[in-house]
Motif scaffolding. Structure first.
Motif, PDB file in Angstrom:
ATOM      1  N   ASP A 274       0.824  -1.207   0.000  1.00 51.86           N
ATOM      2  CA  ASP A 274       0.000   0.000   0.000  1.00 51.86           C
ATOM      3  C   ASP A 274       0.864   1.264   0.000  1.00 51.86           C
ATOM      4  N   TRP A 275       2.179   1.099  -0.199  1.00 55.51           N
ATOM      5  CA  TRP A 275       3.098   2.214  -0.350  1.00 55.51           C
ATOM      6  C   TRP A 275       4.189   1.811  -1.332  1.00 55.51           C
TER       7      TRP A 275
ATOM      8  N   GLY B  24       1.748  10.797  -4.900  1.00 49.06           N
ATOM      9  CA  GLY B  24       0.305  10.976  -4.746  1.00 49.06           C
ATOM     10  C   GLY B  24      -0.356   9.703  -4.254  1.00 49.06           C
ATOM     11  N   VAL B  25      -1.678   9.695  -4.291  1.00 45.59           N
ATOM     12  CA  VAL B  25      -2.462   8.532  -3.868  1.00 45.59           C
ATOM     13  C   VAL B  25      -3.171   7.963  -5.087  1.00 45.59           C
ATOM     14  N   TYR B  26      -3.058   6.653  -5.261  1.00 49.36           N
ATOM     15  CA  TYR B  26      -3.648   5.959  -6.398  1.00 49.36           C
ATOM     16  C   TYR B  26      -4.711   4.987  -5.914  1.00 49.36           C
TER      17      TYR B  26
ATOM     18  N   TYR C 213      -6.186   1.864  -1.664  1.00 52.22           N
ATOM     19  CA  TYR C 213      -5.472   3.105  -1.966  1.00 52.22           C
ATOM     20  C   TYR C 213      -3.988   2.858  -1.728  1.00 52.22           C
TER      21      TYR C 213
ATOM     22  N   LYS D 135      -0.268   4.712  -1.582  1.00 54.29           N
ATOM     23  CA  LYS D 135       0.448   5.991  -1.478  1.00 54.29           C
ATOM     24  C   LYS D 135       1.794   5.836  -2.179  1.00 54.29           C
TER      25      LYS D 135
END
Length: 140
Positions: A66-67, A117-119, A136, A138
Motif C-alpha cells: 500500500d506504499w 500521490g495517492v492511487y 489506496y 500511497k
C-alpha cells in the motif's frame, strides 16, 4: 551451588533463559516481516526497465503493497480467486489504466509510471469493488 527460586517455584536461571528466548523469537519475527515487505517491489532490472509488483486478486480483496516509491511499475495481476477479476488504476497522471479480465489461475501485466500521490487500485468486474477489492496506494 545456590539457586534462587521465586514464590512460584521458578528459578532465576530459568526466568533469564525464557527472557533470552523470547527476545530471539521477537527479533526473528521482526526480521521475517521486514524481509517480506522488502520483496514486494522488486528492484528495477538493468537497463532502467520497470519494477515488477505482484498483485494477488483474491475473492474479494487485493493483496499488494500500500506504499511505493515513485517510478515505473509493471503490476503483475494474478487471479488467485475463483471468479474472474481485473485490475484498474486511477491517480495523478494515470486514468483508467486497466488489465483485461483475468480468469481464475491466470495473470495479466499492467505497466504505468506513478508519481507522488495517492492511487486507487480496484477490480472493475461487477460489484467486486464494493465487495472489498479496492485499495489506496500511497506513492512517494
Amino acid at each position: 551451588m545456590r539457586v534462587d527460586v521465586d514464590a512460584n517455584g521458578i528459578s532465576s536461571h530459568r526466568r533469564r533463559t525464557f527472557g533470552v528466548l523470547l527476545g530471539v523469537v521477537t527479533m526473528l519475527t521482526a526480521l521475517c516481516a521486514g524481509a517480506t515487505t522488502a520483496t514486494a517491489a522488486q528492484p528495477a532490472p538493468a537497463g532502467g526497465g520497470p519494477n515488477v509488483v505482484t498483485v494477488r486478486m483474491v475473492d474479494f480483496r487485493l493483496e499488494q503493497p500500500d506504499w511505493l516509491p515513485p517510478g515505473r511499475y509493471t503490476f503483475r495481476a494474478i487471479n488467485a480467486g475463483g471468479a474472474p477479476h481485473a485490475l484498474e488504476i486511477n491517480g495523478p497522471g494515470v486514468e483508467n489504466a486497466r488489465t483485461p479480465v483475468v480468469q481464475a489461475g491466470g495473470a495479466a501485466d499492467l505497466t504505468v509510471t506513478l508519481g507522488p500521490g495517492v492511487y486507487d487500485f480496484w477490480c472493475p468486474v461487477g460489484d467486486h469493488r464494493q465487495m472489498g477489492m479496492q485499495l489506496y496506494v500511497k506513492v512517494g
